[in-house]
Design an enzyme around this catalytic site. Structure first.
Site, PDB file in Angstrom:
ATOM      1  CG  LEU A 246     -45.136 -23.448  28.965  1.00  0.00           C
ATOM      2  CD1 LEU A 246     -46.321 -23.279  29.896  1.00  0.00           C
ATOM      3  CD2 LEU A 246     -45.040 -24.888  28.499  1.00  0.00           C
TER       4      LEU A 246
ATOM      5  CE  LYS B  84     -42.026  -9.414  27.322  1.00  0.00           C
ATOM      6  NZ  LYS B  84     -43.043  -9.554  28.379  1.00  0.00           N
TER       7      LYS B  84
ATOM      8  CG  ASN C 150     -46.102  -9.266  24.007  1.00  0.00           C
ATOM      9  OD1 ASN C 150     -46.710  -8.452  23.312  1.00  0.00           O
ATOM     10  ND2 ASN C 150     -46.724 -10.264  24.621  1.00  0.00           N
TER      11      ASN C 150
ATOM     12  CG  ASP D  37     -46.983  -9.328  28.050  1.00  0.00           C
ATOM     13  OD1 ASP D  37     -47.316 -10.504  27.839  1.00  0.00           O
ATOM     14  OD2 ASP D  37     -45.799  -8.931  28.000  1.00  0.00           O
TER      15      ASP D  37
ATOM     16  N   GLY E 106     -43.308  -5.653  43.207  1.00  0.00           N
ATOM     17  CA  GLY E 106     -42.238  -5.611  42.217  1.00  0.00           C
ATOM     18  C   GLY E 106     -42.304  -4.365  41.355  1.00  0.00           C
TER      19      GLY E 106
END
Length: 275
Positions: free
Chosen positions: A18, A68, A89, A105, A128
């Site tokens: 996006l 990255k 990023n 980020d 995660g």
């Protein structure tokens, strides 16, 4: 004569990104004529060659997986924020041809949480252990006063997360993924897992949950986010993160601040709604 400036997002896969929608919306709102923002399917092997072709018309790059870390050797300077997680990023290309790497980020996560009223928490849980999880730990180092429990699938990942905790100054405890339902009782839960990985946890959302930060934006909402909202909990989504980190990228690449947060979010919501 219109001054041409170029920017783009690189990664693989990249068709879903996006970023072009958000950055182009910003350019329109800022009346930046001649600014373009594209996407390029680039993997690690193709990155050095692509970066080598960039000329003075280029203002910056956004980087997604798997680039990255691969970008690091190609940069002239890396910000302390990006160096803390070994992940860039954002690349800003200066007038004199230098390549400056940053990570938006991390401050983007903090800004997205603050927008929803989360300034400080006593403890947190992370689901995660990938690259996004290390960025989450870096963000939590600024807002979490106590321990962070990471729920992971392997002992190797557990060791990795504890290592990131030591490096970032976060008291990281680890637990097996089989116990992930316990994570949902933390005042802040950050889910960094791929689509579908947390679906089974939706039935375990407690009656009065705290805040869920789910970094996914497509598909959205996730099963856990839907259950969380139904139980009255606050939900921060992946689009929130994407917009806030893109705002910082636009400001760095264009030199114009503040970037138009509302216009960028609206463009992102419309694009997702059309999918």
């Amino acid at each position: 004569m219109t001054h041409i400036k170029r920017a783009a997002v690189l990664g693989s896969p990249i068709a879903h990104s996006l970023s072009p929608v958000l950055h182009r919306a910003a350019y329109r709102a800022l009346d930046l004529e001649g600014w373009t923002y594209d996407r390029f399917e680039i993997d690690e092997s193709g990155l050095p060659g692509f970066v080598g072709t960039l000329d003075a018309s280029w203002a910056g790059l956004s980087l997604t997986m798997p680039l990255k870390r691969a970008i690091l050797p190609l940069l002239d300077e890396v910000s302390p924020t990006a160096a803390s997680v070994e992940a860039v990023n954002t690349v800003v290309l200066t007038e004199d041809g230098r390549r400056l790497g940053d990570n938006t980020d991390i401050p983007g996560m903090i800004a997205a949480l603050r927008e929803r009223g989360v300034q400080k928490v006593d403890t947190a849980a992370v689901l995660g252990a990938g690259a996004t999880a290390s960025s989450a730990l870096a963000a939590l180092s600024k807002i979490c006063a106590g321990p962070v429990t990471a729920y992971v699938r392997s002992t190797a990942r557990a060791a990795e997360m504890r290592g990131w905790g030591e490096r970032l100054g976060v008291d990281v405890r680890t637990a097996d993924w089989a116990e992930a339902a316990e994570a949902l009782h933390a005042p802040l839960v950050v889910s960094t897992t791929p689509a579908g990985a947390t679906d089974a946890l939706a039935a375990a959302v407690p009656d009065a949950p705290g805040t869920l930060f789910d970094v996914l934006y497509d598909p959205w909402p996730t099963s856990v986010a839907t259950a969380w909202a139904a139980h009255g909990g606050a939900v921060v989504g992946g689009l929130d993160l994407l917009v806030h980190q893109a705002v910082l990228q636009v400001e760095q690449m264009t030199g114009r601040a503040p970037a138009p947060l509302s216009a960028m979010r609206e463009a992102g919501e419309q694009a997702l709604g059309a999918r």
